[in-house]
Design a protein around this motif. Sequence first.
Motif, PDB file in Angstrom:
ATOM      1  N   GLU A 260       1.161  -1.085  -0.146  1.00  0.00           N
ATOM      2  CA  GLU A 260      -0.130  -0.414  -0.112  1.00  0.00           C
ATOM      3  C   GLU A 260       0.972   1.046   0.009  1.00  0.00           C
ATOM      4  OE1 GLU A 260      -2.740  -3.412   0.826  1.00  0.00           O
ATOM      5  OE2 GLU A 260      -0.704  -2.516   1.423  1.00  0.00           O
ATOM      6  N   ARG A 261       2.221   1.147   0.531  1.00  0.00           N
ATOM      7  CA  ARG A 261       3.166   2.367   0.805  1.00  0.00           C
ATOM      8  C   ARG A 261       3.587   2.423  -0.975  1.00  0.00           C
ATOM      9  NH1 ARG A 261       6.813   1.677   3.703  1.00  0.00           N
ATOM     10  NH2 ARG A 261       6.470  -1.420   4.469  1.00  0.00           N
ATOM     11  N   PHE A 262       3.440   2.273  -1.995  1.00  0.00           N
ATOM     12  CA  PHE A 262       3.738   2.348  -3.184  1.00  0.00           C
ATOM     13  C   PHE A 262       1.894   3.255  -4.132  1.00  0.00           C
ATOM     14  CE2 PHE A 262       7.304  -0.020  -2.453  1.00  0.00           C
ATOM     15  CZ  PHE A 262       8.362   0.312  -3.163  1.00  0.00           C
ATOM     16  N   LEU A 263       0.825   2.480  -3.502  1.00  0.00           N
ATOM     17  CA  LEU A 263      -0.134   3.091  -3.724  1.00  0.00           C
ATOM     18  C   LEU A 263      -0.455   4.860  -3.101  1.00  0.00           C
ATOM     19  CD1 LEU A 263      -2.600   0.073  -3.304  1.00  0.00           C
ATOM     20  CD2 LEU A 263      -2.035   1.489  -5.761  1.00  0.00           C
ATOM     21  N   GLU A 264       0.062   5.119  -2.130  1.00  0.00           N
ATOM     22  CA  GLU A 264       0.307   6.356  -1.298  1.00  0.00           C
ATOM     23  C   GLU A 264       0.731   6.927  -1.280  1.00  0.00           C
ATOM     24  OE1 GLU A 264      -0.151   4.456   2.662  1.00  0.00           O
ATOM     25  OE2 GLU A 264      -1.534   3.091   3.075  1.00  0.00           O
ATOM     26  N   LYS A 265       2.519   6.318  -2.048  1.00  0.00           N
ATOM     27  CA  LYS A 265       3.301   7.753  -2.036  1.00  0.00           C
ATOM     28  C   LYS A 265       3.893   6.905  -3.835  1.00  0.00           C
ATOM     29  CE  LYS A 265       6.909  10.020  -0.280  1.00  0.00           C
ATOM     30  NZ  LYS A 265       8.368   9.691   0.633  1.00  0.00           N
ATOM     31  N   GLN A 266       4.200   8.500  -4.435  1.00  0.00           N
ATOM     32  CA  GLN A 266       5.350   8.369  -5.645  1.00  0.00           C
ATOM     33  C   GLN A 266       6.559   8.565  -5.067  1.00  0.00           C
ATOM     34  OE1 GLN A 266       4.009  10.777  -8.895  1.00  0.00           O
ATOM     35  NE2 GLN A 266       5.680   9.950 -10.506  1.00  0.00           N
ATOM     36  N   PHE A 267       7.474   7.824  -5.487  1.00  0.00           N
ATOM     37  CA  PHE A 267       8.907   7.955  -4.958  1.00  0.00           C
ATOM     38  C   PHE A 267      10.056   7.958  -5.830  1.00  0.00           C
ATOM     39  CE2 PHE A 267       7.006   4.510  -1.940  1.00  0.00           C
ATOM     40  CZ  PHE A 267       7.088   5.321  -0.981  1.00  0.00           C
ATOM     41  N   SER A 268      10.872   9.052  -5.675  1.00  0.00           N
ATOM     42  CA  SER A 268      11.547   9.458  -7.002  1.00  0.00           C
ATOM     43  C   SER A 268      12.762   8.655  -7.357  1.00  0.00           C
ATOM     44  CB  SER A 268      12.259  10.507  -6.243  1.00  0.00           C
ATOM     45  OG  SER A 268      13.872  10.675  -5.207  1.00  0.00           O
ATOM     46  N   THR A 269      13.733   8.431  -8.342  1.00  0.00           N
ATOM     47  CA  THR A 269      14.141   7.689  -8.996  1.00  0.00           C
ATOM     48  C   THR A 269      16.156   7.711  -7.883  1.00  0.00           C
ATOM     49  OG1 THR A 269      15.482   9.042 -10.012  1.00  0.00           O
ATOM     50  CG2 THR A 269      13.680   8.118 -10.785  1.00  0.00           C
ATOM     51  N   TYR A 270      15.916   8.333  -7.169  1.00  0.00           N
ATOM     52  CA  TYR A 270      16.208   7.948  -6.060  1.00  0.00           C
ATOM     53  C   TYR A 270      16.083   7.331  -4.831  1.00  0.00           C
ATOM     54  CZ  TYR A 270      18.421  11.482  -9.186  1.00  0.00           C
ATOM     55  OH  TYR A 270      18.449  12.441 -10.722  1.00  0.00           O
TER      56      TYR A 270
ATOM     57  N   GLY B 291      20.450   3.200 -11.400  1.00  0.00           N
ATOM     58  CA  GLY B 291      20.694   4.097 -11.398  1.00  0.00           C
ATOM     59  C   GLY B 291      21.840   5.868 -12.635  1.00  0.00           C
ATOM     60  N   GLY B 292      21.650   6.513 -13.524  1.00  0.00           N
ATOM     61  CA  GLY B 292      22.665   7.186 -13.749  1.00  0.00           C
ATOM     62  C   GLY B 292      23.098   5.930 -15.222  1.00  0.00           C
ATOM     63  N   SER B 293      24.334   6.044 -15.888  1.00  0.00           N
ATOM     64  CA  SER B 293      24.407   5.895 -16.828  1.00  0.00           C
ATOM     65  C   SER B 293      24.469   3.675 -16.758  1.00  0.00           C
ATOM     66  CB  SER B 293      25.515   6.167 -17.951  1.00  0.00           C
ATOM     67  OG  SER B 293      26.707   6.073 -16.673  1.00  0.00           O
ATOM     68  N   ARG B 294      24.436   3.662 -15.819  1.00  0.00           N
ATOM     69  CA  ARG B 294      25.084   1.984 -15.830  1.00  0.00           C
ATOM     70  C   ARG B 294      23.361   1.364 -15.378  1.00  0.00           C
ATOM     71  NH1 ARG B 294      29.164   0.100 -18.130  1.00  0.00           N
ATOM     72  NH2 ARG B 294      31.033   1.465 -18.605  1.00  0.00           N
ATOM     73  N   ILE B 295      22.445   1.985 -15.482  1.00  0.00           N
ATOM     74  CA  ILE B 295      20.898   1.401 -15.058  1.00  0.00           C
ATOM     75  C   ILE B 295      20.921   0.241 -15.659  1.00  0.00           C
ATOM     76  CG2 ILE B 295      19.536   2.829 -16.655  1.00  0.00           C
ATOM     77  CD1 ILE B 295      17.443   2.814 -14.087  1.00  0.00           C
ATOM     78  N   CYS B 296      20.222  -0.565 -14.566  1.00  0.00           N
ATOM     79  CA  CYS B 296      19.933  -1.944 -15.993  1.00  0.00           C
ATOM     80  C   CYS B 296      19.397  -2.212 -16.861  1.00  0.00           C
ATOM     81  CB  CYS B 296      19.288  -2.791 -14.724  1.00  0.00           C
ATOM     82  SG  CYS B 296      18.723  -4.581 -15.452  1.00  0.00           S
ATOM     83  N   ILE B 297      19.708  -2.834 -18.323  1.00  0.00           N
ATOM     84  CA  ILE B 297      19.399  -2.016 -19.339  1.00  0.00           C
ATOM     85  C   ILE B 297      17.942  -2.897 -19.372  1.00  0.00           C
ATOM     86  CG2 ILE B 297      21.454  -1.179 -20.622  1.00  0.00           C
ATOM     87  CD1 ILE B 297      21.713  -4.280 -21.523  1.00  0.00           C
ATOM     88  N   GLY B 298      18.123  -4.091 -18.317  1.00  0.00           N
ATOM     89  CA  GLY B 298      16.315  -4.933 -18.334  1.00  0.00           C
ATOM     90  C   GLY B 298      15.286  -4.231 -17.439  1.00  0.00           C
ATOM     91  N   GLY B 299      15.868  -3.292 -16.731  1.00  0.00           N
ATOM     92  CA  GLY B 299      15.023  -3.084 -15.530  1.00  0.00           C
ATOM     93  C   GLY B 299      12.851  -3.043 -16.284  1.00  0.00           C
ATOM     94  N   ALA B 300      12.790  -2.454 -17.618  1.00  0.00           N
ATOM     95  CA  ALA B 300      11.551  -1.863 -17.314  1.00  0.00           C
ATOM     96  C   ALA B 300      11.158  -3.379 -17.924  1.00  0.00           C
ATOM     97  CB  ALA B 300      11.242  -1.143 -19.086  1.00  0.00           C
TER      98      ALA B 300
END
Length: 459
Positions: A369-379, A386-395
Motif C-alpha cells: 500500500e505504501r506505493f499506492l499512497e506515495k510516489q517515490f523519486s528515482t533516487y 541509476g545513471g549511465s549504468r542503470i540496468c538495461i533490462g529493468g523495464a
Amino acid sequence: MKLPPGPKTPSWLLALQFEADVFGYMDAISKRYGDIVTVMFGSTPTVYVSNPLGIKEIFTRGKEIAARGALNQDFALFTGKQGVLQLDGSRHKNRRKLLMSAFHGARMQACGQRICELTEKIMSLQAIGKPFLAYSTVEDITLAIGIEIVMGLRQGERYERVKHLFASVFKHELSPLLQLFAKLPFWGWNLGRWSPQGNLLYLRQELFQLLYAEVQERRKQADLSRTDILSELLLATDEAGEAIADEEIRDLLISPIGAAQGASATAIAWALYWIHRLPHVCDRLLEELNSLGENPDITSILALPYLNAVCDEVLRIYPTQLFAFPRIVESPVEIMGYKLSPGTILIANIYSTHQREDLYPEPKQFNPERFLEKQFSTYEFLPFGGGSRICIGGAFALFEMKLVLAIILSRYQLKLMSKKPEQPKFDGLLCYPASGVKMVVLSQHQHQGHLQSLVTGSV
C-alpha cells in the motif's frame, strides 16, 4: 580529503561479518554511522551512500565522478571482457542503446503472449499435492524466456545445450561448496574439472564456444524477418559505422540472458513468497485480476495498480541488486559535506536506501500500500540502480514479473510448505531466497476465466 565515518575493522573480517548476516550487518552499519559510510579496502576508500540527495549527486555529477567499466571487471568471468558492463565512452553508449531499444516498445508487447505460454507450460508440470521449489521453477521460466528473446532459440539441441550450460554455471556459482572454496588460499588453482574453479571455467568456456558458434552461423544465414536481439546485433553498426565483431556480440548476449535467469527469477520467487505468506495480499491481488473480466489484453494487466505496488514492494524490501554499480572520483568533489579525492570509490547503497524509515515507515514490513499512497523519486526507489549504468533490462523485468505472477495466481492455488520466514542469502550480486520457497499446488482452477486468452496458442 575528509572521509565520512566508518568501521575500522579489517576488510577481510568485515567481509565475513557481511556474508554471515548481510542485512543485519548493513542495518547495524547504517544505524551506527548514518547514511554515508566509508569502508577501507587496503588503501582505497569506498564510500557507501544511502541518502537520496547524495545518490542524486553520484548519478548526475559526471564531470567529477565516472562509472568506469574497469570497476566491473570482476564480472568479466561470466559476462566476457566485452560485455556492456565492461565498456566505456562512446562504445558503451552505442552498445547500451542497442540493447535498451531491444527491451522496449513493440518487442515487449509481442513477447507478452509468449511469456504467458511458457509460464503455463512449465507450471503445468507441477503435480497437485507434490512439493516443489518455486525459485527453481521460476528460473526455468525466466531462462527459457531470456534465451528465446535474446537469441531466438525455442527448441532443438543447441537450445537445450545453451539452457543447460547457463543453468549449470549459475548453480555452480551459487553452490555452498564453491562459495566455501572461494574463501580459501587455493581457490585460484585450476586443477581441471576436479577443482571447483577449474570446473566453473570449463563450463564457462563451453558456454562461450556454443554462443560464439551460434553467432557465426547466424551471421552466414542472415534472416531479416527475425526479431530477436541477436539478429538485431548482427545487423547493427558500432559508433564508427562498422559491423560489430562476432566475439563482442557473443559477450553482449550473456548479461541479458543471465539477468533474465537470475534477477528476474529471484524477484518473482520473492513475490510468490510474500503473496502467499500474507493472505490479505493474495486476496486483494486475485480480486484485482478478476476485476478485469474475460479476455483482458496484456496492457490492462500491466496497468493494475495493486499488482504494480506488490512488485515494487518486493523489489524494495529485498532488492535483487543490493548496490548500484560503483563509480570513481576523478577530480575533487564534495558529496554531502565531505570532500573526496580522486581514486575514492562511490557506491549507492540500494538496500539501505530502501530501509530508510523517513521514506518507508516500518521498512521490515511487507506493505504494498505504501506505493499506492506515495510516489517515490528515482533516487528514493532504485531497484535497478541509476545513471549511465542503470540496468538495461529493468523495464522488461517488471513486464515479465507482472505477467508471470498474473498467470500463476489466476491458474493455480498455491501454498507455502513452511511457516518459517524465508531467509535471504546474498551470493555477491543477487539476494535470493535461501531455501528456494518450497510450495505445493493445492489445485488448478478449472474455470480459467479472464486469462484464458493469454495462454492459448502453440507452446
